[in-house]
Motif scaffolding. Structure first.
Motif, PDB file in Angstrom:
ATOM      1  N   HIS A  72      63.641  46.137  60.773  1.00  0.00           N
ATOM      2  CA  HIS A  72      63.191  44.779  60.630  1.00  0.00           C
ATOM      3  C   HIS A  72      64.260  43.776  59.896  1.00  0.00           C
ATOM      4  CE1 HIS A  72      59.580  46.421  61.697  1.00  0.00           C
ATOM      5  NE2 HIS A  72      58.815  45.083  61.755  1.00  0.00           N
ATOM      6  N   ALA A  73      65.186  44.316  59.063  1.00  0.00           N
ATOM      7  CA  ALA A  73      66.311  43.495  58.343  1.00  0.00           C
ATOM      8  C   ALA A  73      67.040  42.850  59.366  1.00  0.00           C
ATOM      9  CB  ALA A  73      66.901  44.503  57.330  1.00  0.00           C
ATOM     10  N   GLU A  74      67.686  43.708  60.397  1.00  0.00           N
ATOM     11  CA  GLU A  74      68.449  43.156  61.311  1.00  0.00           C
ATOM     12  C   GLU A  74      67.761  42.092  62.154  1.00  0.00           C
ATOM     13  OE1 GLU A  74      71.214  45.755  63.346  1.00  0.00           O
ATOM     14  OE2 GLU A  74      70.724  44.541  65.446  1.00  0.00           O
ATOM     15  N   LEU A  75      66.488  42.496  62.709  1.00  0.00           N
ATOM     16  CA  LEU A  75      65.737  41.439  63.496  1.00  0.00           C
ATOM     17  C   LEU A  75      65.603  40.053  62.849  1.00  0.00           C
ATOM     18  CD1 LEU A  75      63.250  44.077  64.994  1.00  0.00           C
ATOM     19  CD2 LEU A  75      65.310  42.700  66.049  1.00  0.00           C
ATOM     20  N   GLY A  76      65.241  40.215  61.463  1.00  0.00           N
ATOM     21  CA  GLY A  76      64.734  39.041  60.630  1.00  0.00           C
ATOM     22  C   GLY A  76      66.036  38.228  60.548  1.00  0.00           C
ATOM     23  N   GLY A  77      67.091  38.826  60.230  1.00  0.00           N
ATOM     24  CA  GLY A  77      68.200  38.187  60.045  1.00  0.00           C
ATOM     25  C   GLY A  77      68.679  37.234  61.408  1.00  0.00           C
ATOM     26  N   THR A  85      57.493  39.505  63.220  1.00  0.00           N
ATOM     27  CA  THR A  85      57.116  40.780  63.785  1.00  0.00           C
ATOM     28  C   THR A  85      56.191  40.658  64.928  1.00  0.00           C
ATOM     29  OG1 THR A  85      55.059  40.939  62.100  1.00  0.00           O
ATOM     30  CG2 THR A  85      57.198  41.659  61.355  1.00  0.00           C
ATOM     31  N   ALA A  86      55.399  39.561  64.890  1.00  0.00           N
ATOM     32  CA  ALA A  86      54.594  39.361  66.177  1.00  0.00           C
ATOM     33  C   ALA A  86      55.396  38.616  67.188  1.00  0.00           C
ATOM     34  CB  ALA A  86      53.256  38.362  65.770  1.00  0.00           C
ATOM     35  N   ARG A  87      56.637  38.092  67.165  1.00  0.00           N
ATOM     36  CA  ARG A  87      57.302  37.533  68.086  1.00  0.00           C
ATOM     37  C   ARG A  87      58.584  38.364  68.713  1.00  0.00           C
ATOM     38  NH1 ARG A  87      57.565  31.497  65.331  1.00  0.00           N
ATOM     39  NH2 ARG A  87      58.015  30.855  67.720  1.00  0.00           N
ATOM     40  N   PHE A  88      59.098  39.145  67.898  1.00  0.00           N
ATOM     41  CA  PHE A  88      60.192  39.780  68.528  1.00  0.00           C
ATOM     42  C   PHE A  88      59.906  40.659  69.888  1.00  0.00           C
ATOM     43  CE2 PHE A  88      61.018  40.205  63.693  1.00  0.00           C
ATOM     44  CZ  PHE A  88      61.912  39.289  63.820  1.00  0.00           C
ATOM     45  N   PRO A  89      58.713  41.229  69.925  1.00  0.00           N
ATOM     46  CA  PRO A  89      58.416  41.786  71.386  1.00  0.00           C
ATOM     47  C   PRO A  89      58.492  40.908  72.533  1.00  0.00           C
ATOM     48  CG  PRO A  89      57.326  42.815  69.664  1.00  0.00           C
ATOM     49  CD  PRO A  89      57.739  41.584  69.023  1.00  0.00           C
ATOM     50  N   HIS A  90      57.838  39.785  71.932  1.00  0.00           N
ATOM     51  CA  HIS A  90      57.790  38.569  73.213  1.00  0.00           C
ATOM     52  C   HIS A  90      58.957  38.344  73.831  1.00  0.00           C
ATOM     53  CE1 HIS A  90      56.781  34.650  74.836  1.00  0.00           C
ATOM     54  NE2 HIS A  90      57.783  34.197  74.317  1.00  0.00           N
ATOM     55  N   SER A 398      62.133  46.287  70.215  1.00  0.00           N
ATOM     56  CA  SER A 398      62.745  45.093  70.488  1.00  0.00           C
ATOM     57  C   SER A 398      64.294  45.049  70.001  1.00  0.00           C
ATOM     58  CB  SER A 398      61.964  43.845  69.642  1.00  0.00           C
ATOM     59  OG  SER A 398      60.693  43.872  69.858  1.00  0.00           O
ATOM     60  N   PHE A 399      64.478  45.846  68.927  1.00  0.00           N
ATOM     61  CA  PHE A 399      65.935  46.027  68.625  1.00  0.00           C
ATOM     62  C   PHE A 399      66.895  46.636  69.298  1.00  0.00           C
ATOM     63  CE2 PHE A 399      68.866  48.723  66.454  1.00  0.00           C
ATOM     64  CZ  PHE A 399      69.546  48.126  65.394  1.00  0.00           C
ATOM     65  N   GLY A 400      66.131  47.851  70.065  1.00  0.00           N
ATOM     66  CA  GLY A 400      66.981  48.563  71.088  1.00  0.00           C
ATOM     67  C   GLY A 400      67.461  47.393  72.236  1.00  0.00           C
ATOM     68  N   VAL A 401      66.342  46.468  72.608  1.00  0.00           N
ATOM     69  CA  VAL A 401      66.465  45.553  73.884  1.00  0.00           C
ATOM     70  C   VAL A 401      67.607  44.699  73.312  1.00  0.00           C
ATOM     71  CG1 VAL A 401      65.646  43.716  75.127  1.00  0.00           C
ATOM     72  CG2 VAL A 401      64.415  46.011  74.866  1.00  0.00           C
ATOM     73  N   PHE A 402      67.387  44.037  72.189  1.00  0.00           N
ATOM     74  CA  PHE A 402      68.674  42.973  71.732  1.00  0.00           C
ATOM     75  C   PHE A 402      69.843  43.634  71.704  1.00  0.00           C
ATOM     76  CE2 PHE A 402      64.878  40.783  69.363  1.00  0.00           C
ATOM     77  CZ  PHE A 402      64.524  40.238  70.601  1.00  0.00           C
ATOM     78  N   ARG A 403      69.843  44.798  71.373  1.00  0.00           N
ATOM     79  CA  ARG A 403      71.519  45.673  71.192  1.00  0.00           C
ATOM     80  C   ARG A 403      71.763  45.890  72.421  1.00  0.00           C
ATOM     81  NH1 ARG A 403      73.304  48.621  66.637  1.00  0.00           N
ATOM     82  NH2 ARG A 403      72.961  47.816  64.756  1.00  0.00           N
ATOM     83  N   ASN A 404      71.110  46.240  73.534  1.00  0.00           N
ATOM     84  CA  ASN A 404      71.633  46.257  74.926  1.00  0.00           C
ATOM     85  C   ASN A 404      71.628  45.077  75.499  1.00  0.00           C
ATOM     86  OD1 ASN A 404      71.234  49.066  74.562  1.00  0.00           O
ATOM     87  ND2 ASN A 404      69.343  49.251  75.333  1.00  0.00           N
TER      88      ASN A 404
END
Length: 548
Positions: A72-77, A85-90, A398-404
């Motif tokens: 969550h720390a990486e995504l929030g930054g 948290t409700a929007r990253f998967p979107h 979501s983290f994995g998708v953004f990294r890829n």
């Protein structure tokens, strides 16, 4: 249609949220959510479930939540938007998955406040004037008619405070959190000095009387995971952070590290301070299980009346502060869901202070409804724990998708080892669902179906001018994931079967293997890079620029 255009087209005035929260406000928003009613009851519940080995349970729970917090720390930054948290998967999977995880996120946020109110009422049983608010049935504390009325009144007070500006709200929460952190630390220090019996660690039926199952069950069902939840509040309030890219990762990680340390020390202090008369011959049936205010009553038993008085006061301050910030978070999640088009656009309406008041009123109503089917603290904890970890499962995906898909995107905090930490975090989330047990998880399934009915109604009756694409191909793994996890729990050692298909340890292995299959399936069908970037440019970038 971009979000900023939507308000103009509707002709309504929406002042928007305001970026006024500093680092202290953010970390104390998360810490204030972590240190709530969980510290008042968690040590007692964990000790009953696992014996002195509950210390191991807290370490396992702390490690699990820390892994999720780092993601969550990486995504929030990266994307500091309201209700993150409700929007990253979107952004990673489109409408169908985004709506689903958005509902899981809102369900968790909106139903924590009633748990905190129930904790306040339970501790109040110490006073004769509150004795008619609860009754005991089958070992559970059940609200009476007057108790429900008091609970609704307390919910109203917590909700009313949320109508302050976000700056005043953050200051109010920060002041309360200094107290909330200070009292547990004082309790640990005083009990360790005045009453520390090392023999208690092997008393009754031993250090680890219930084996691995007891340790693992305690993680989810006794309140450990529930107690450690809340680090994500910095993500939920990211749309109102003054310097989000710097402050959000620090607030998320810092709050959970502090919380883990406090809770492990509290468990040690509670166990060591118990008088022999409270232990008996079996941990599961010891006298301390009947305590309605565990720490305060133990303080009284060991002649620390002044500490007990402070703890009874804290039983009002700590839960109220946590309920306060979760009501705040739930209104920001519904605001974010509306920005993405999942719920009616009225949830974006803000007053002149920039407060999304429709979301606050809705959270108040739903919280009051919770007092009816779930009238005791422990019966709510299991459900909310499962809803929470299901919500958290969307972050590693979501983290994995953004990294890829977006490898060159700016990351103010970059998680080391993200390529393996991400699937590990997804496995951890699903193990927590497994350990919650079937009795809890089937209720969560019903709540999920109710959420889908609401989301479908919003789309059919066009209550929001934005109609997000469902992107069903990108979400093809989702129904398999939800149904599959339900089946694994049912057939596991934590399910209702007398002879489970997956006995202990095998069920965890099956869960891990299933999690990896779902994770890499989800990675393969996620939205393409161009579509993800387009949605971010349409919603995230304008929101960062327009919120003043």
């Amino acid at each position: 249609m971009a979000t900023s255009d939507k308000a103009a087209a509707s002709g309504t005035h929406r002042p928007g949220l305001r970026r006024e929260i500093g680092f202290i406000g953010l970390i104390w928003a998360s810490e204030g959510s972590i240190i709530g009613s969980g510290w008042l009851f968690g040590a007692q519940g964990a000790l009953a479930a696992a014996g002195p080995a509950a210390i191991i349970s807290w370490a396992i729970g702390g490690l699990a939540i820390l892994i999720l917090a780092l993601v969550h720390a990486e995504l929030g930054g990266m994307y500091p938007v309201s209700g993150g948290t409700a929007r990253f998967p979107h952004y990673a999977y489109g409408g169908a998955a985004g709506a689903s995880f958005g509902w899981f996120s809102w369900l968790q946020a909106a139903t924590v406040a009633p748990i905190e109110v129930l904790a306040m009422i339970t501790y109040a049983q110490h006073y004769s004037w509150a004795s008619g608010w609860e009754k005991t049935e089958g070992g559970e504390h059940i609200l009476t008619g007057p108790g429900i009325a008091v609970a609704v009144g307390l919910m109203a007070v917590i909700t009313a405070v949320n109508f302050l500006s976000i700056r005043l709200l953050a200051r109010t929460n920060s002041a309360a959190t200094w107290w909330k952190v200070g009292v547990p630390l004082l309790t640990i220090f005083v009990l360790a000095i005045a009453q520390f019996h090392s023999s208690n660690f092997t008393a009754a039926d031993g250090f680890n009387p219930y084996g691995a199952k007891g340790i693992l069950s305690a993680v989810s069902t006794s309140g450990i995971i529930f107690a450690l939840l809340g680090f994500e509040q910095a993500d939920q309030l990211a749309g109102e952070s003054a310097n989000p890219k710097r402050d959000i990762p620090r607030a998320v990680i810092g709050s959970i590290v502090i919380g883990i340390a406090i809770y492990i020390l509290l468990q040690v202090a509670f166990l060591a301070a118990l008088p022999a008369s409270q232990i008996g011959s079996h941990w599961a049936t010891s006298a301390f299980n009947a305590l309605t205010g565990p720490f305060a009553q133990v303080a009284t038993l060991v002649s620390l009346g002044w500490l007990a008085a402070i703890l009874y006061l804290d039983a009002v301050v700590s839960p109220a502060g946590t309920g306060l910030i979760y009501i705040t978070g739930s209104s920001r999640v519904s605001y974010g869901l509306s920005r993405n088009g999942y719920v009616p656009s009225v949830f974006e309406t803000t007053d002149r202070r920039g407060v999304p008041w429709v979301g606050l009123i809705t959270a108040f109503v739903i919280g009051c409804v919770c007092f009816l089917p779930f009238p005791s603290w422990r019966s709510l904890v299991g459900l909310i724990t499962s809803a929470s970890v299901l919500m958290y499962a969307g972050a590693p995906l979501s983290f994995g998708v953004f990294r890829n898909r977006l490898p060159d995107a700016h990351r103010p905090f970059r998680l080391p080892g993200g390529s393996w930490m991400s699937p590990l975090a997804f496995i951890v989330a699903n193990l927590l669902i497994l350990w919650s047990g079937w009795t809890t998880d089937w209720k969560l399934g019903v709540a999920i179906l109710i959420g889908y009915a609401i989301l479908i109604a919003n789309r059919v009756f066009k209550m929001n001018p934005i109609t997000p694409q469902l992107d069903l191909r990108a979400a093809q793994w989702l129904p398999v994931y939800l149904v599959g996890m339900g089946l694994i729990v049912y057939l596991s050692d934590f399910g209702p079967l007398k002879h489970p298909w997956f006995p202990l340890w095998w069920d965890m292995g099956v869960t891990a293997a299933f999690s990896l299959a779902i994770y890499y399936w989800a990675m393969a069908v996620a939205l393409p890079s161009e579509q993800i970037q387009r949605m971010i440019d349409q919603v995230v970038v304008p929101e960062e620029q327009d919120i003043v």
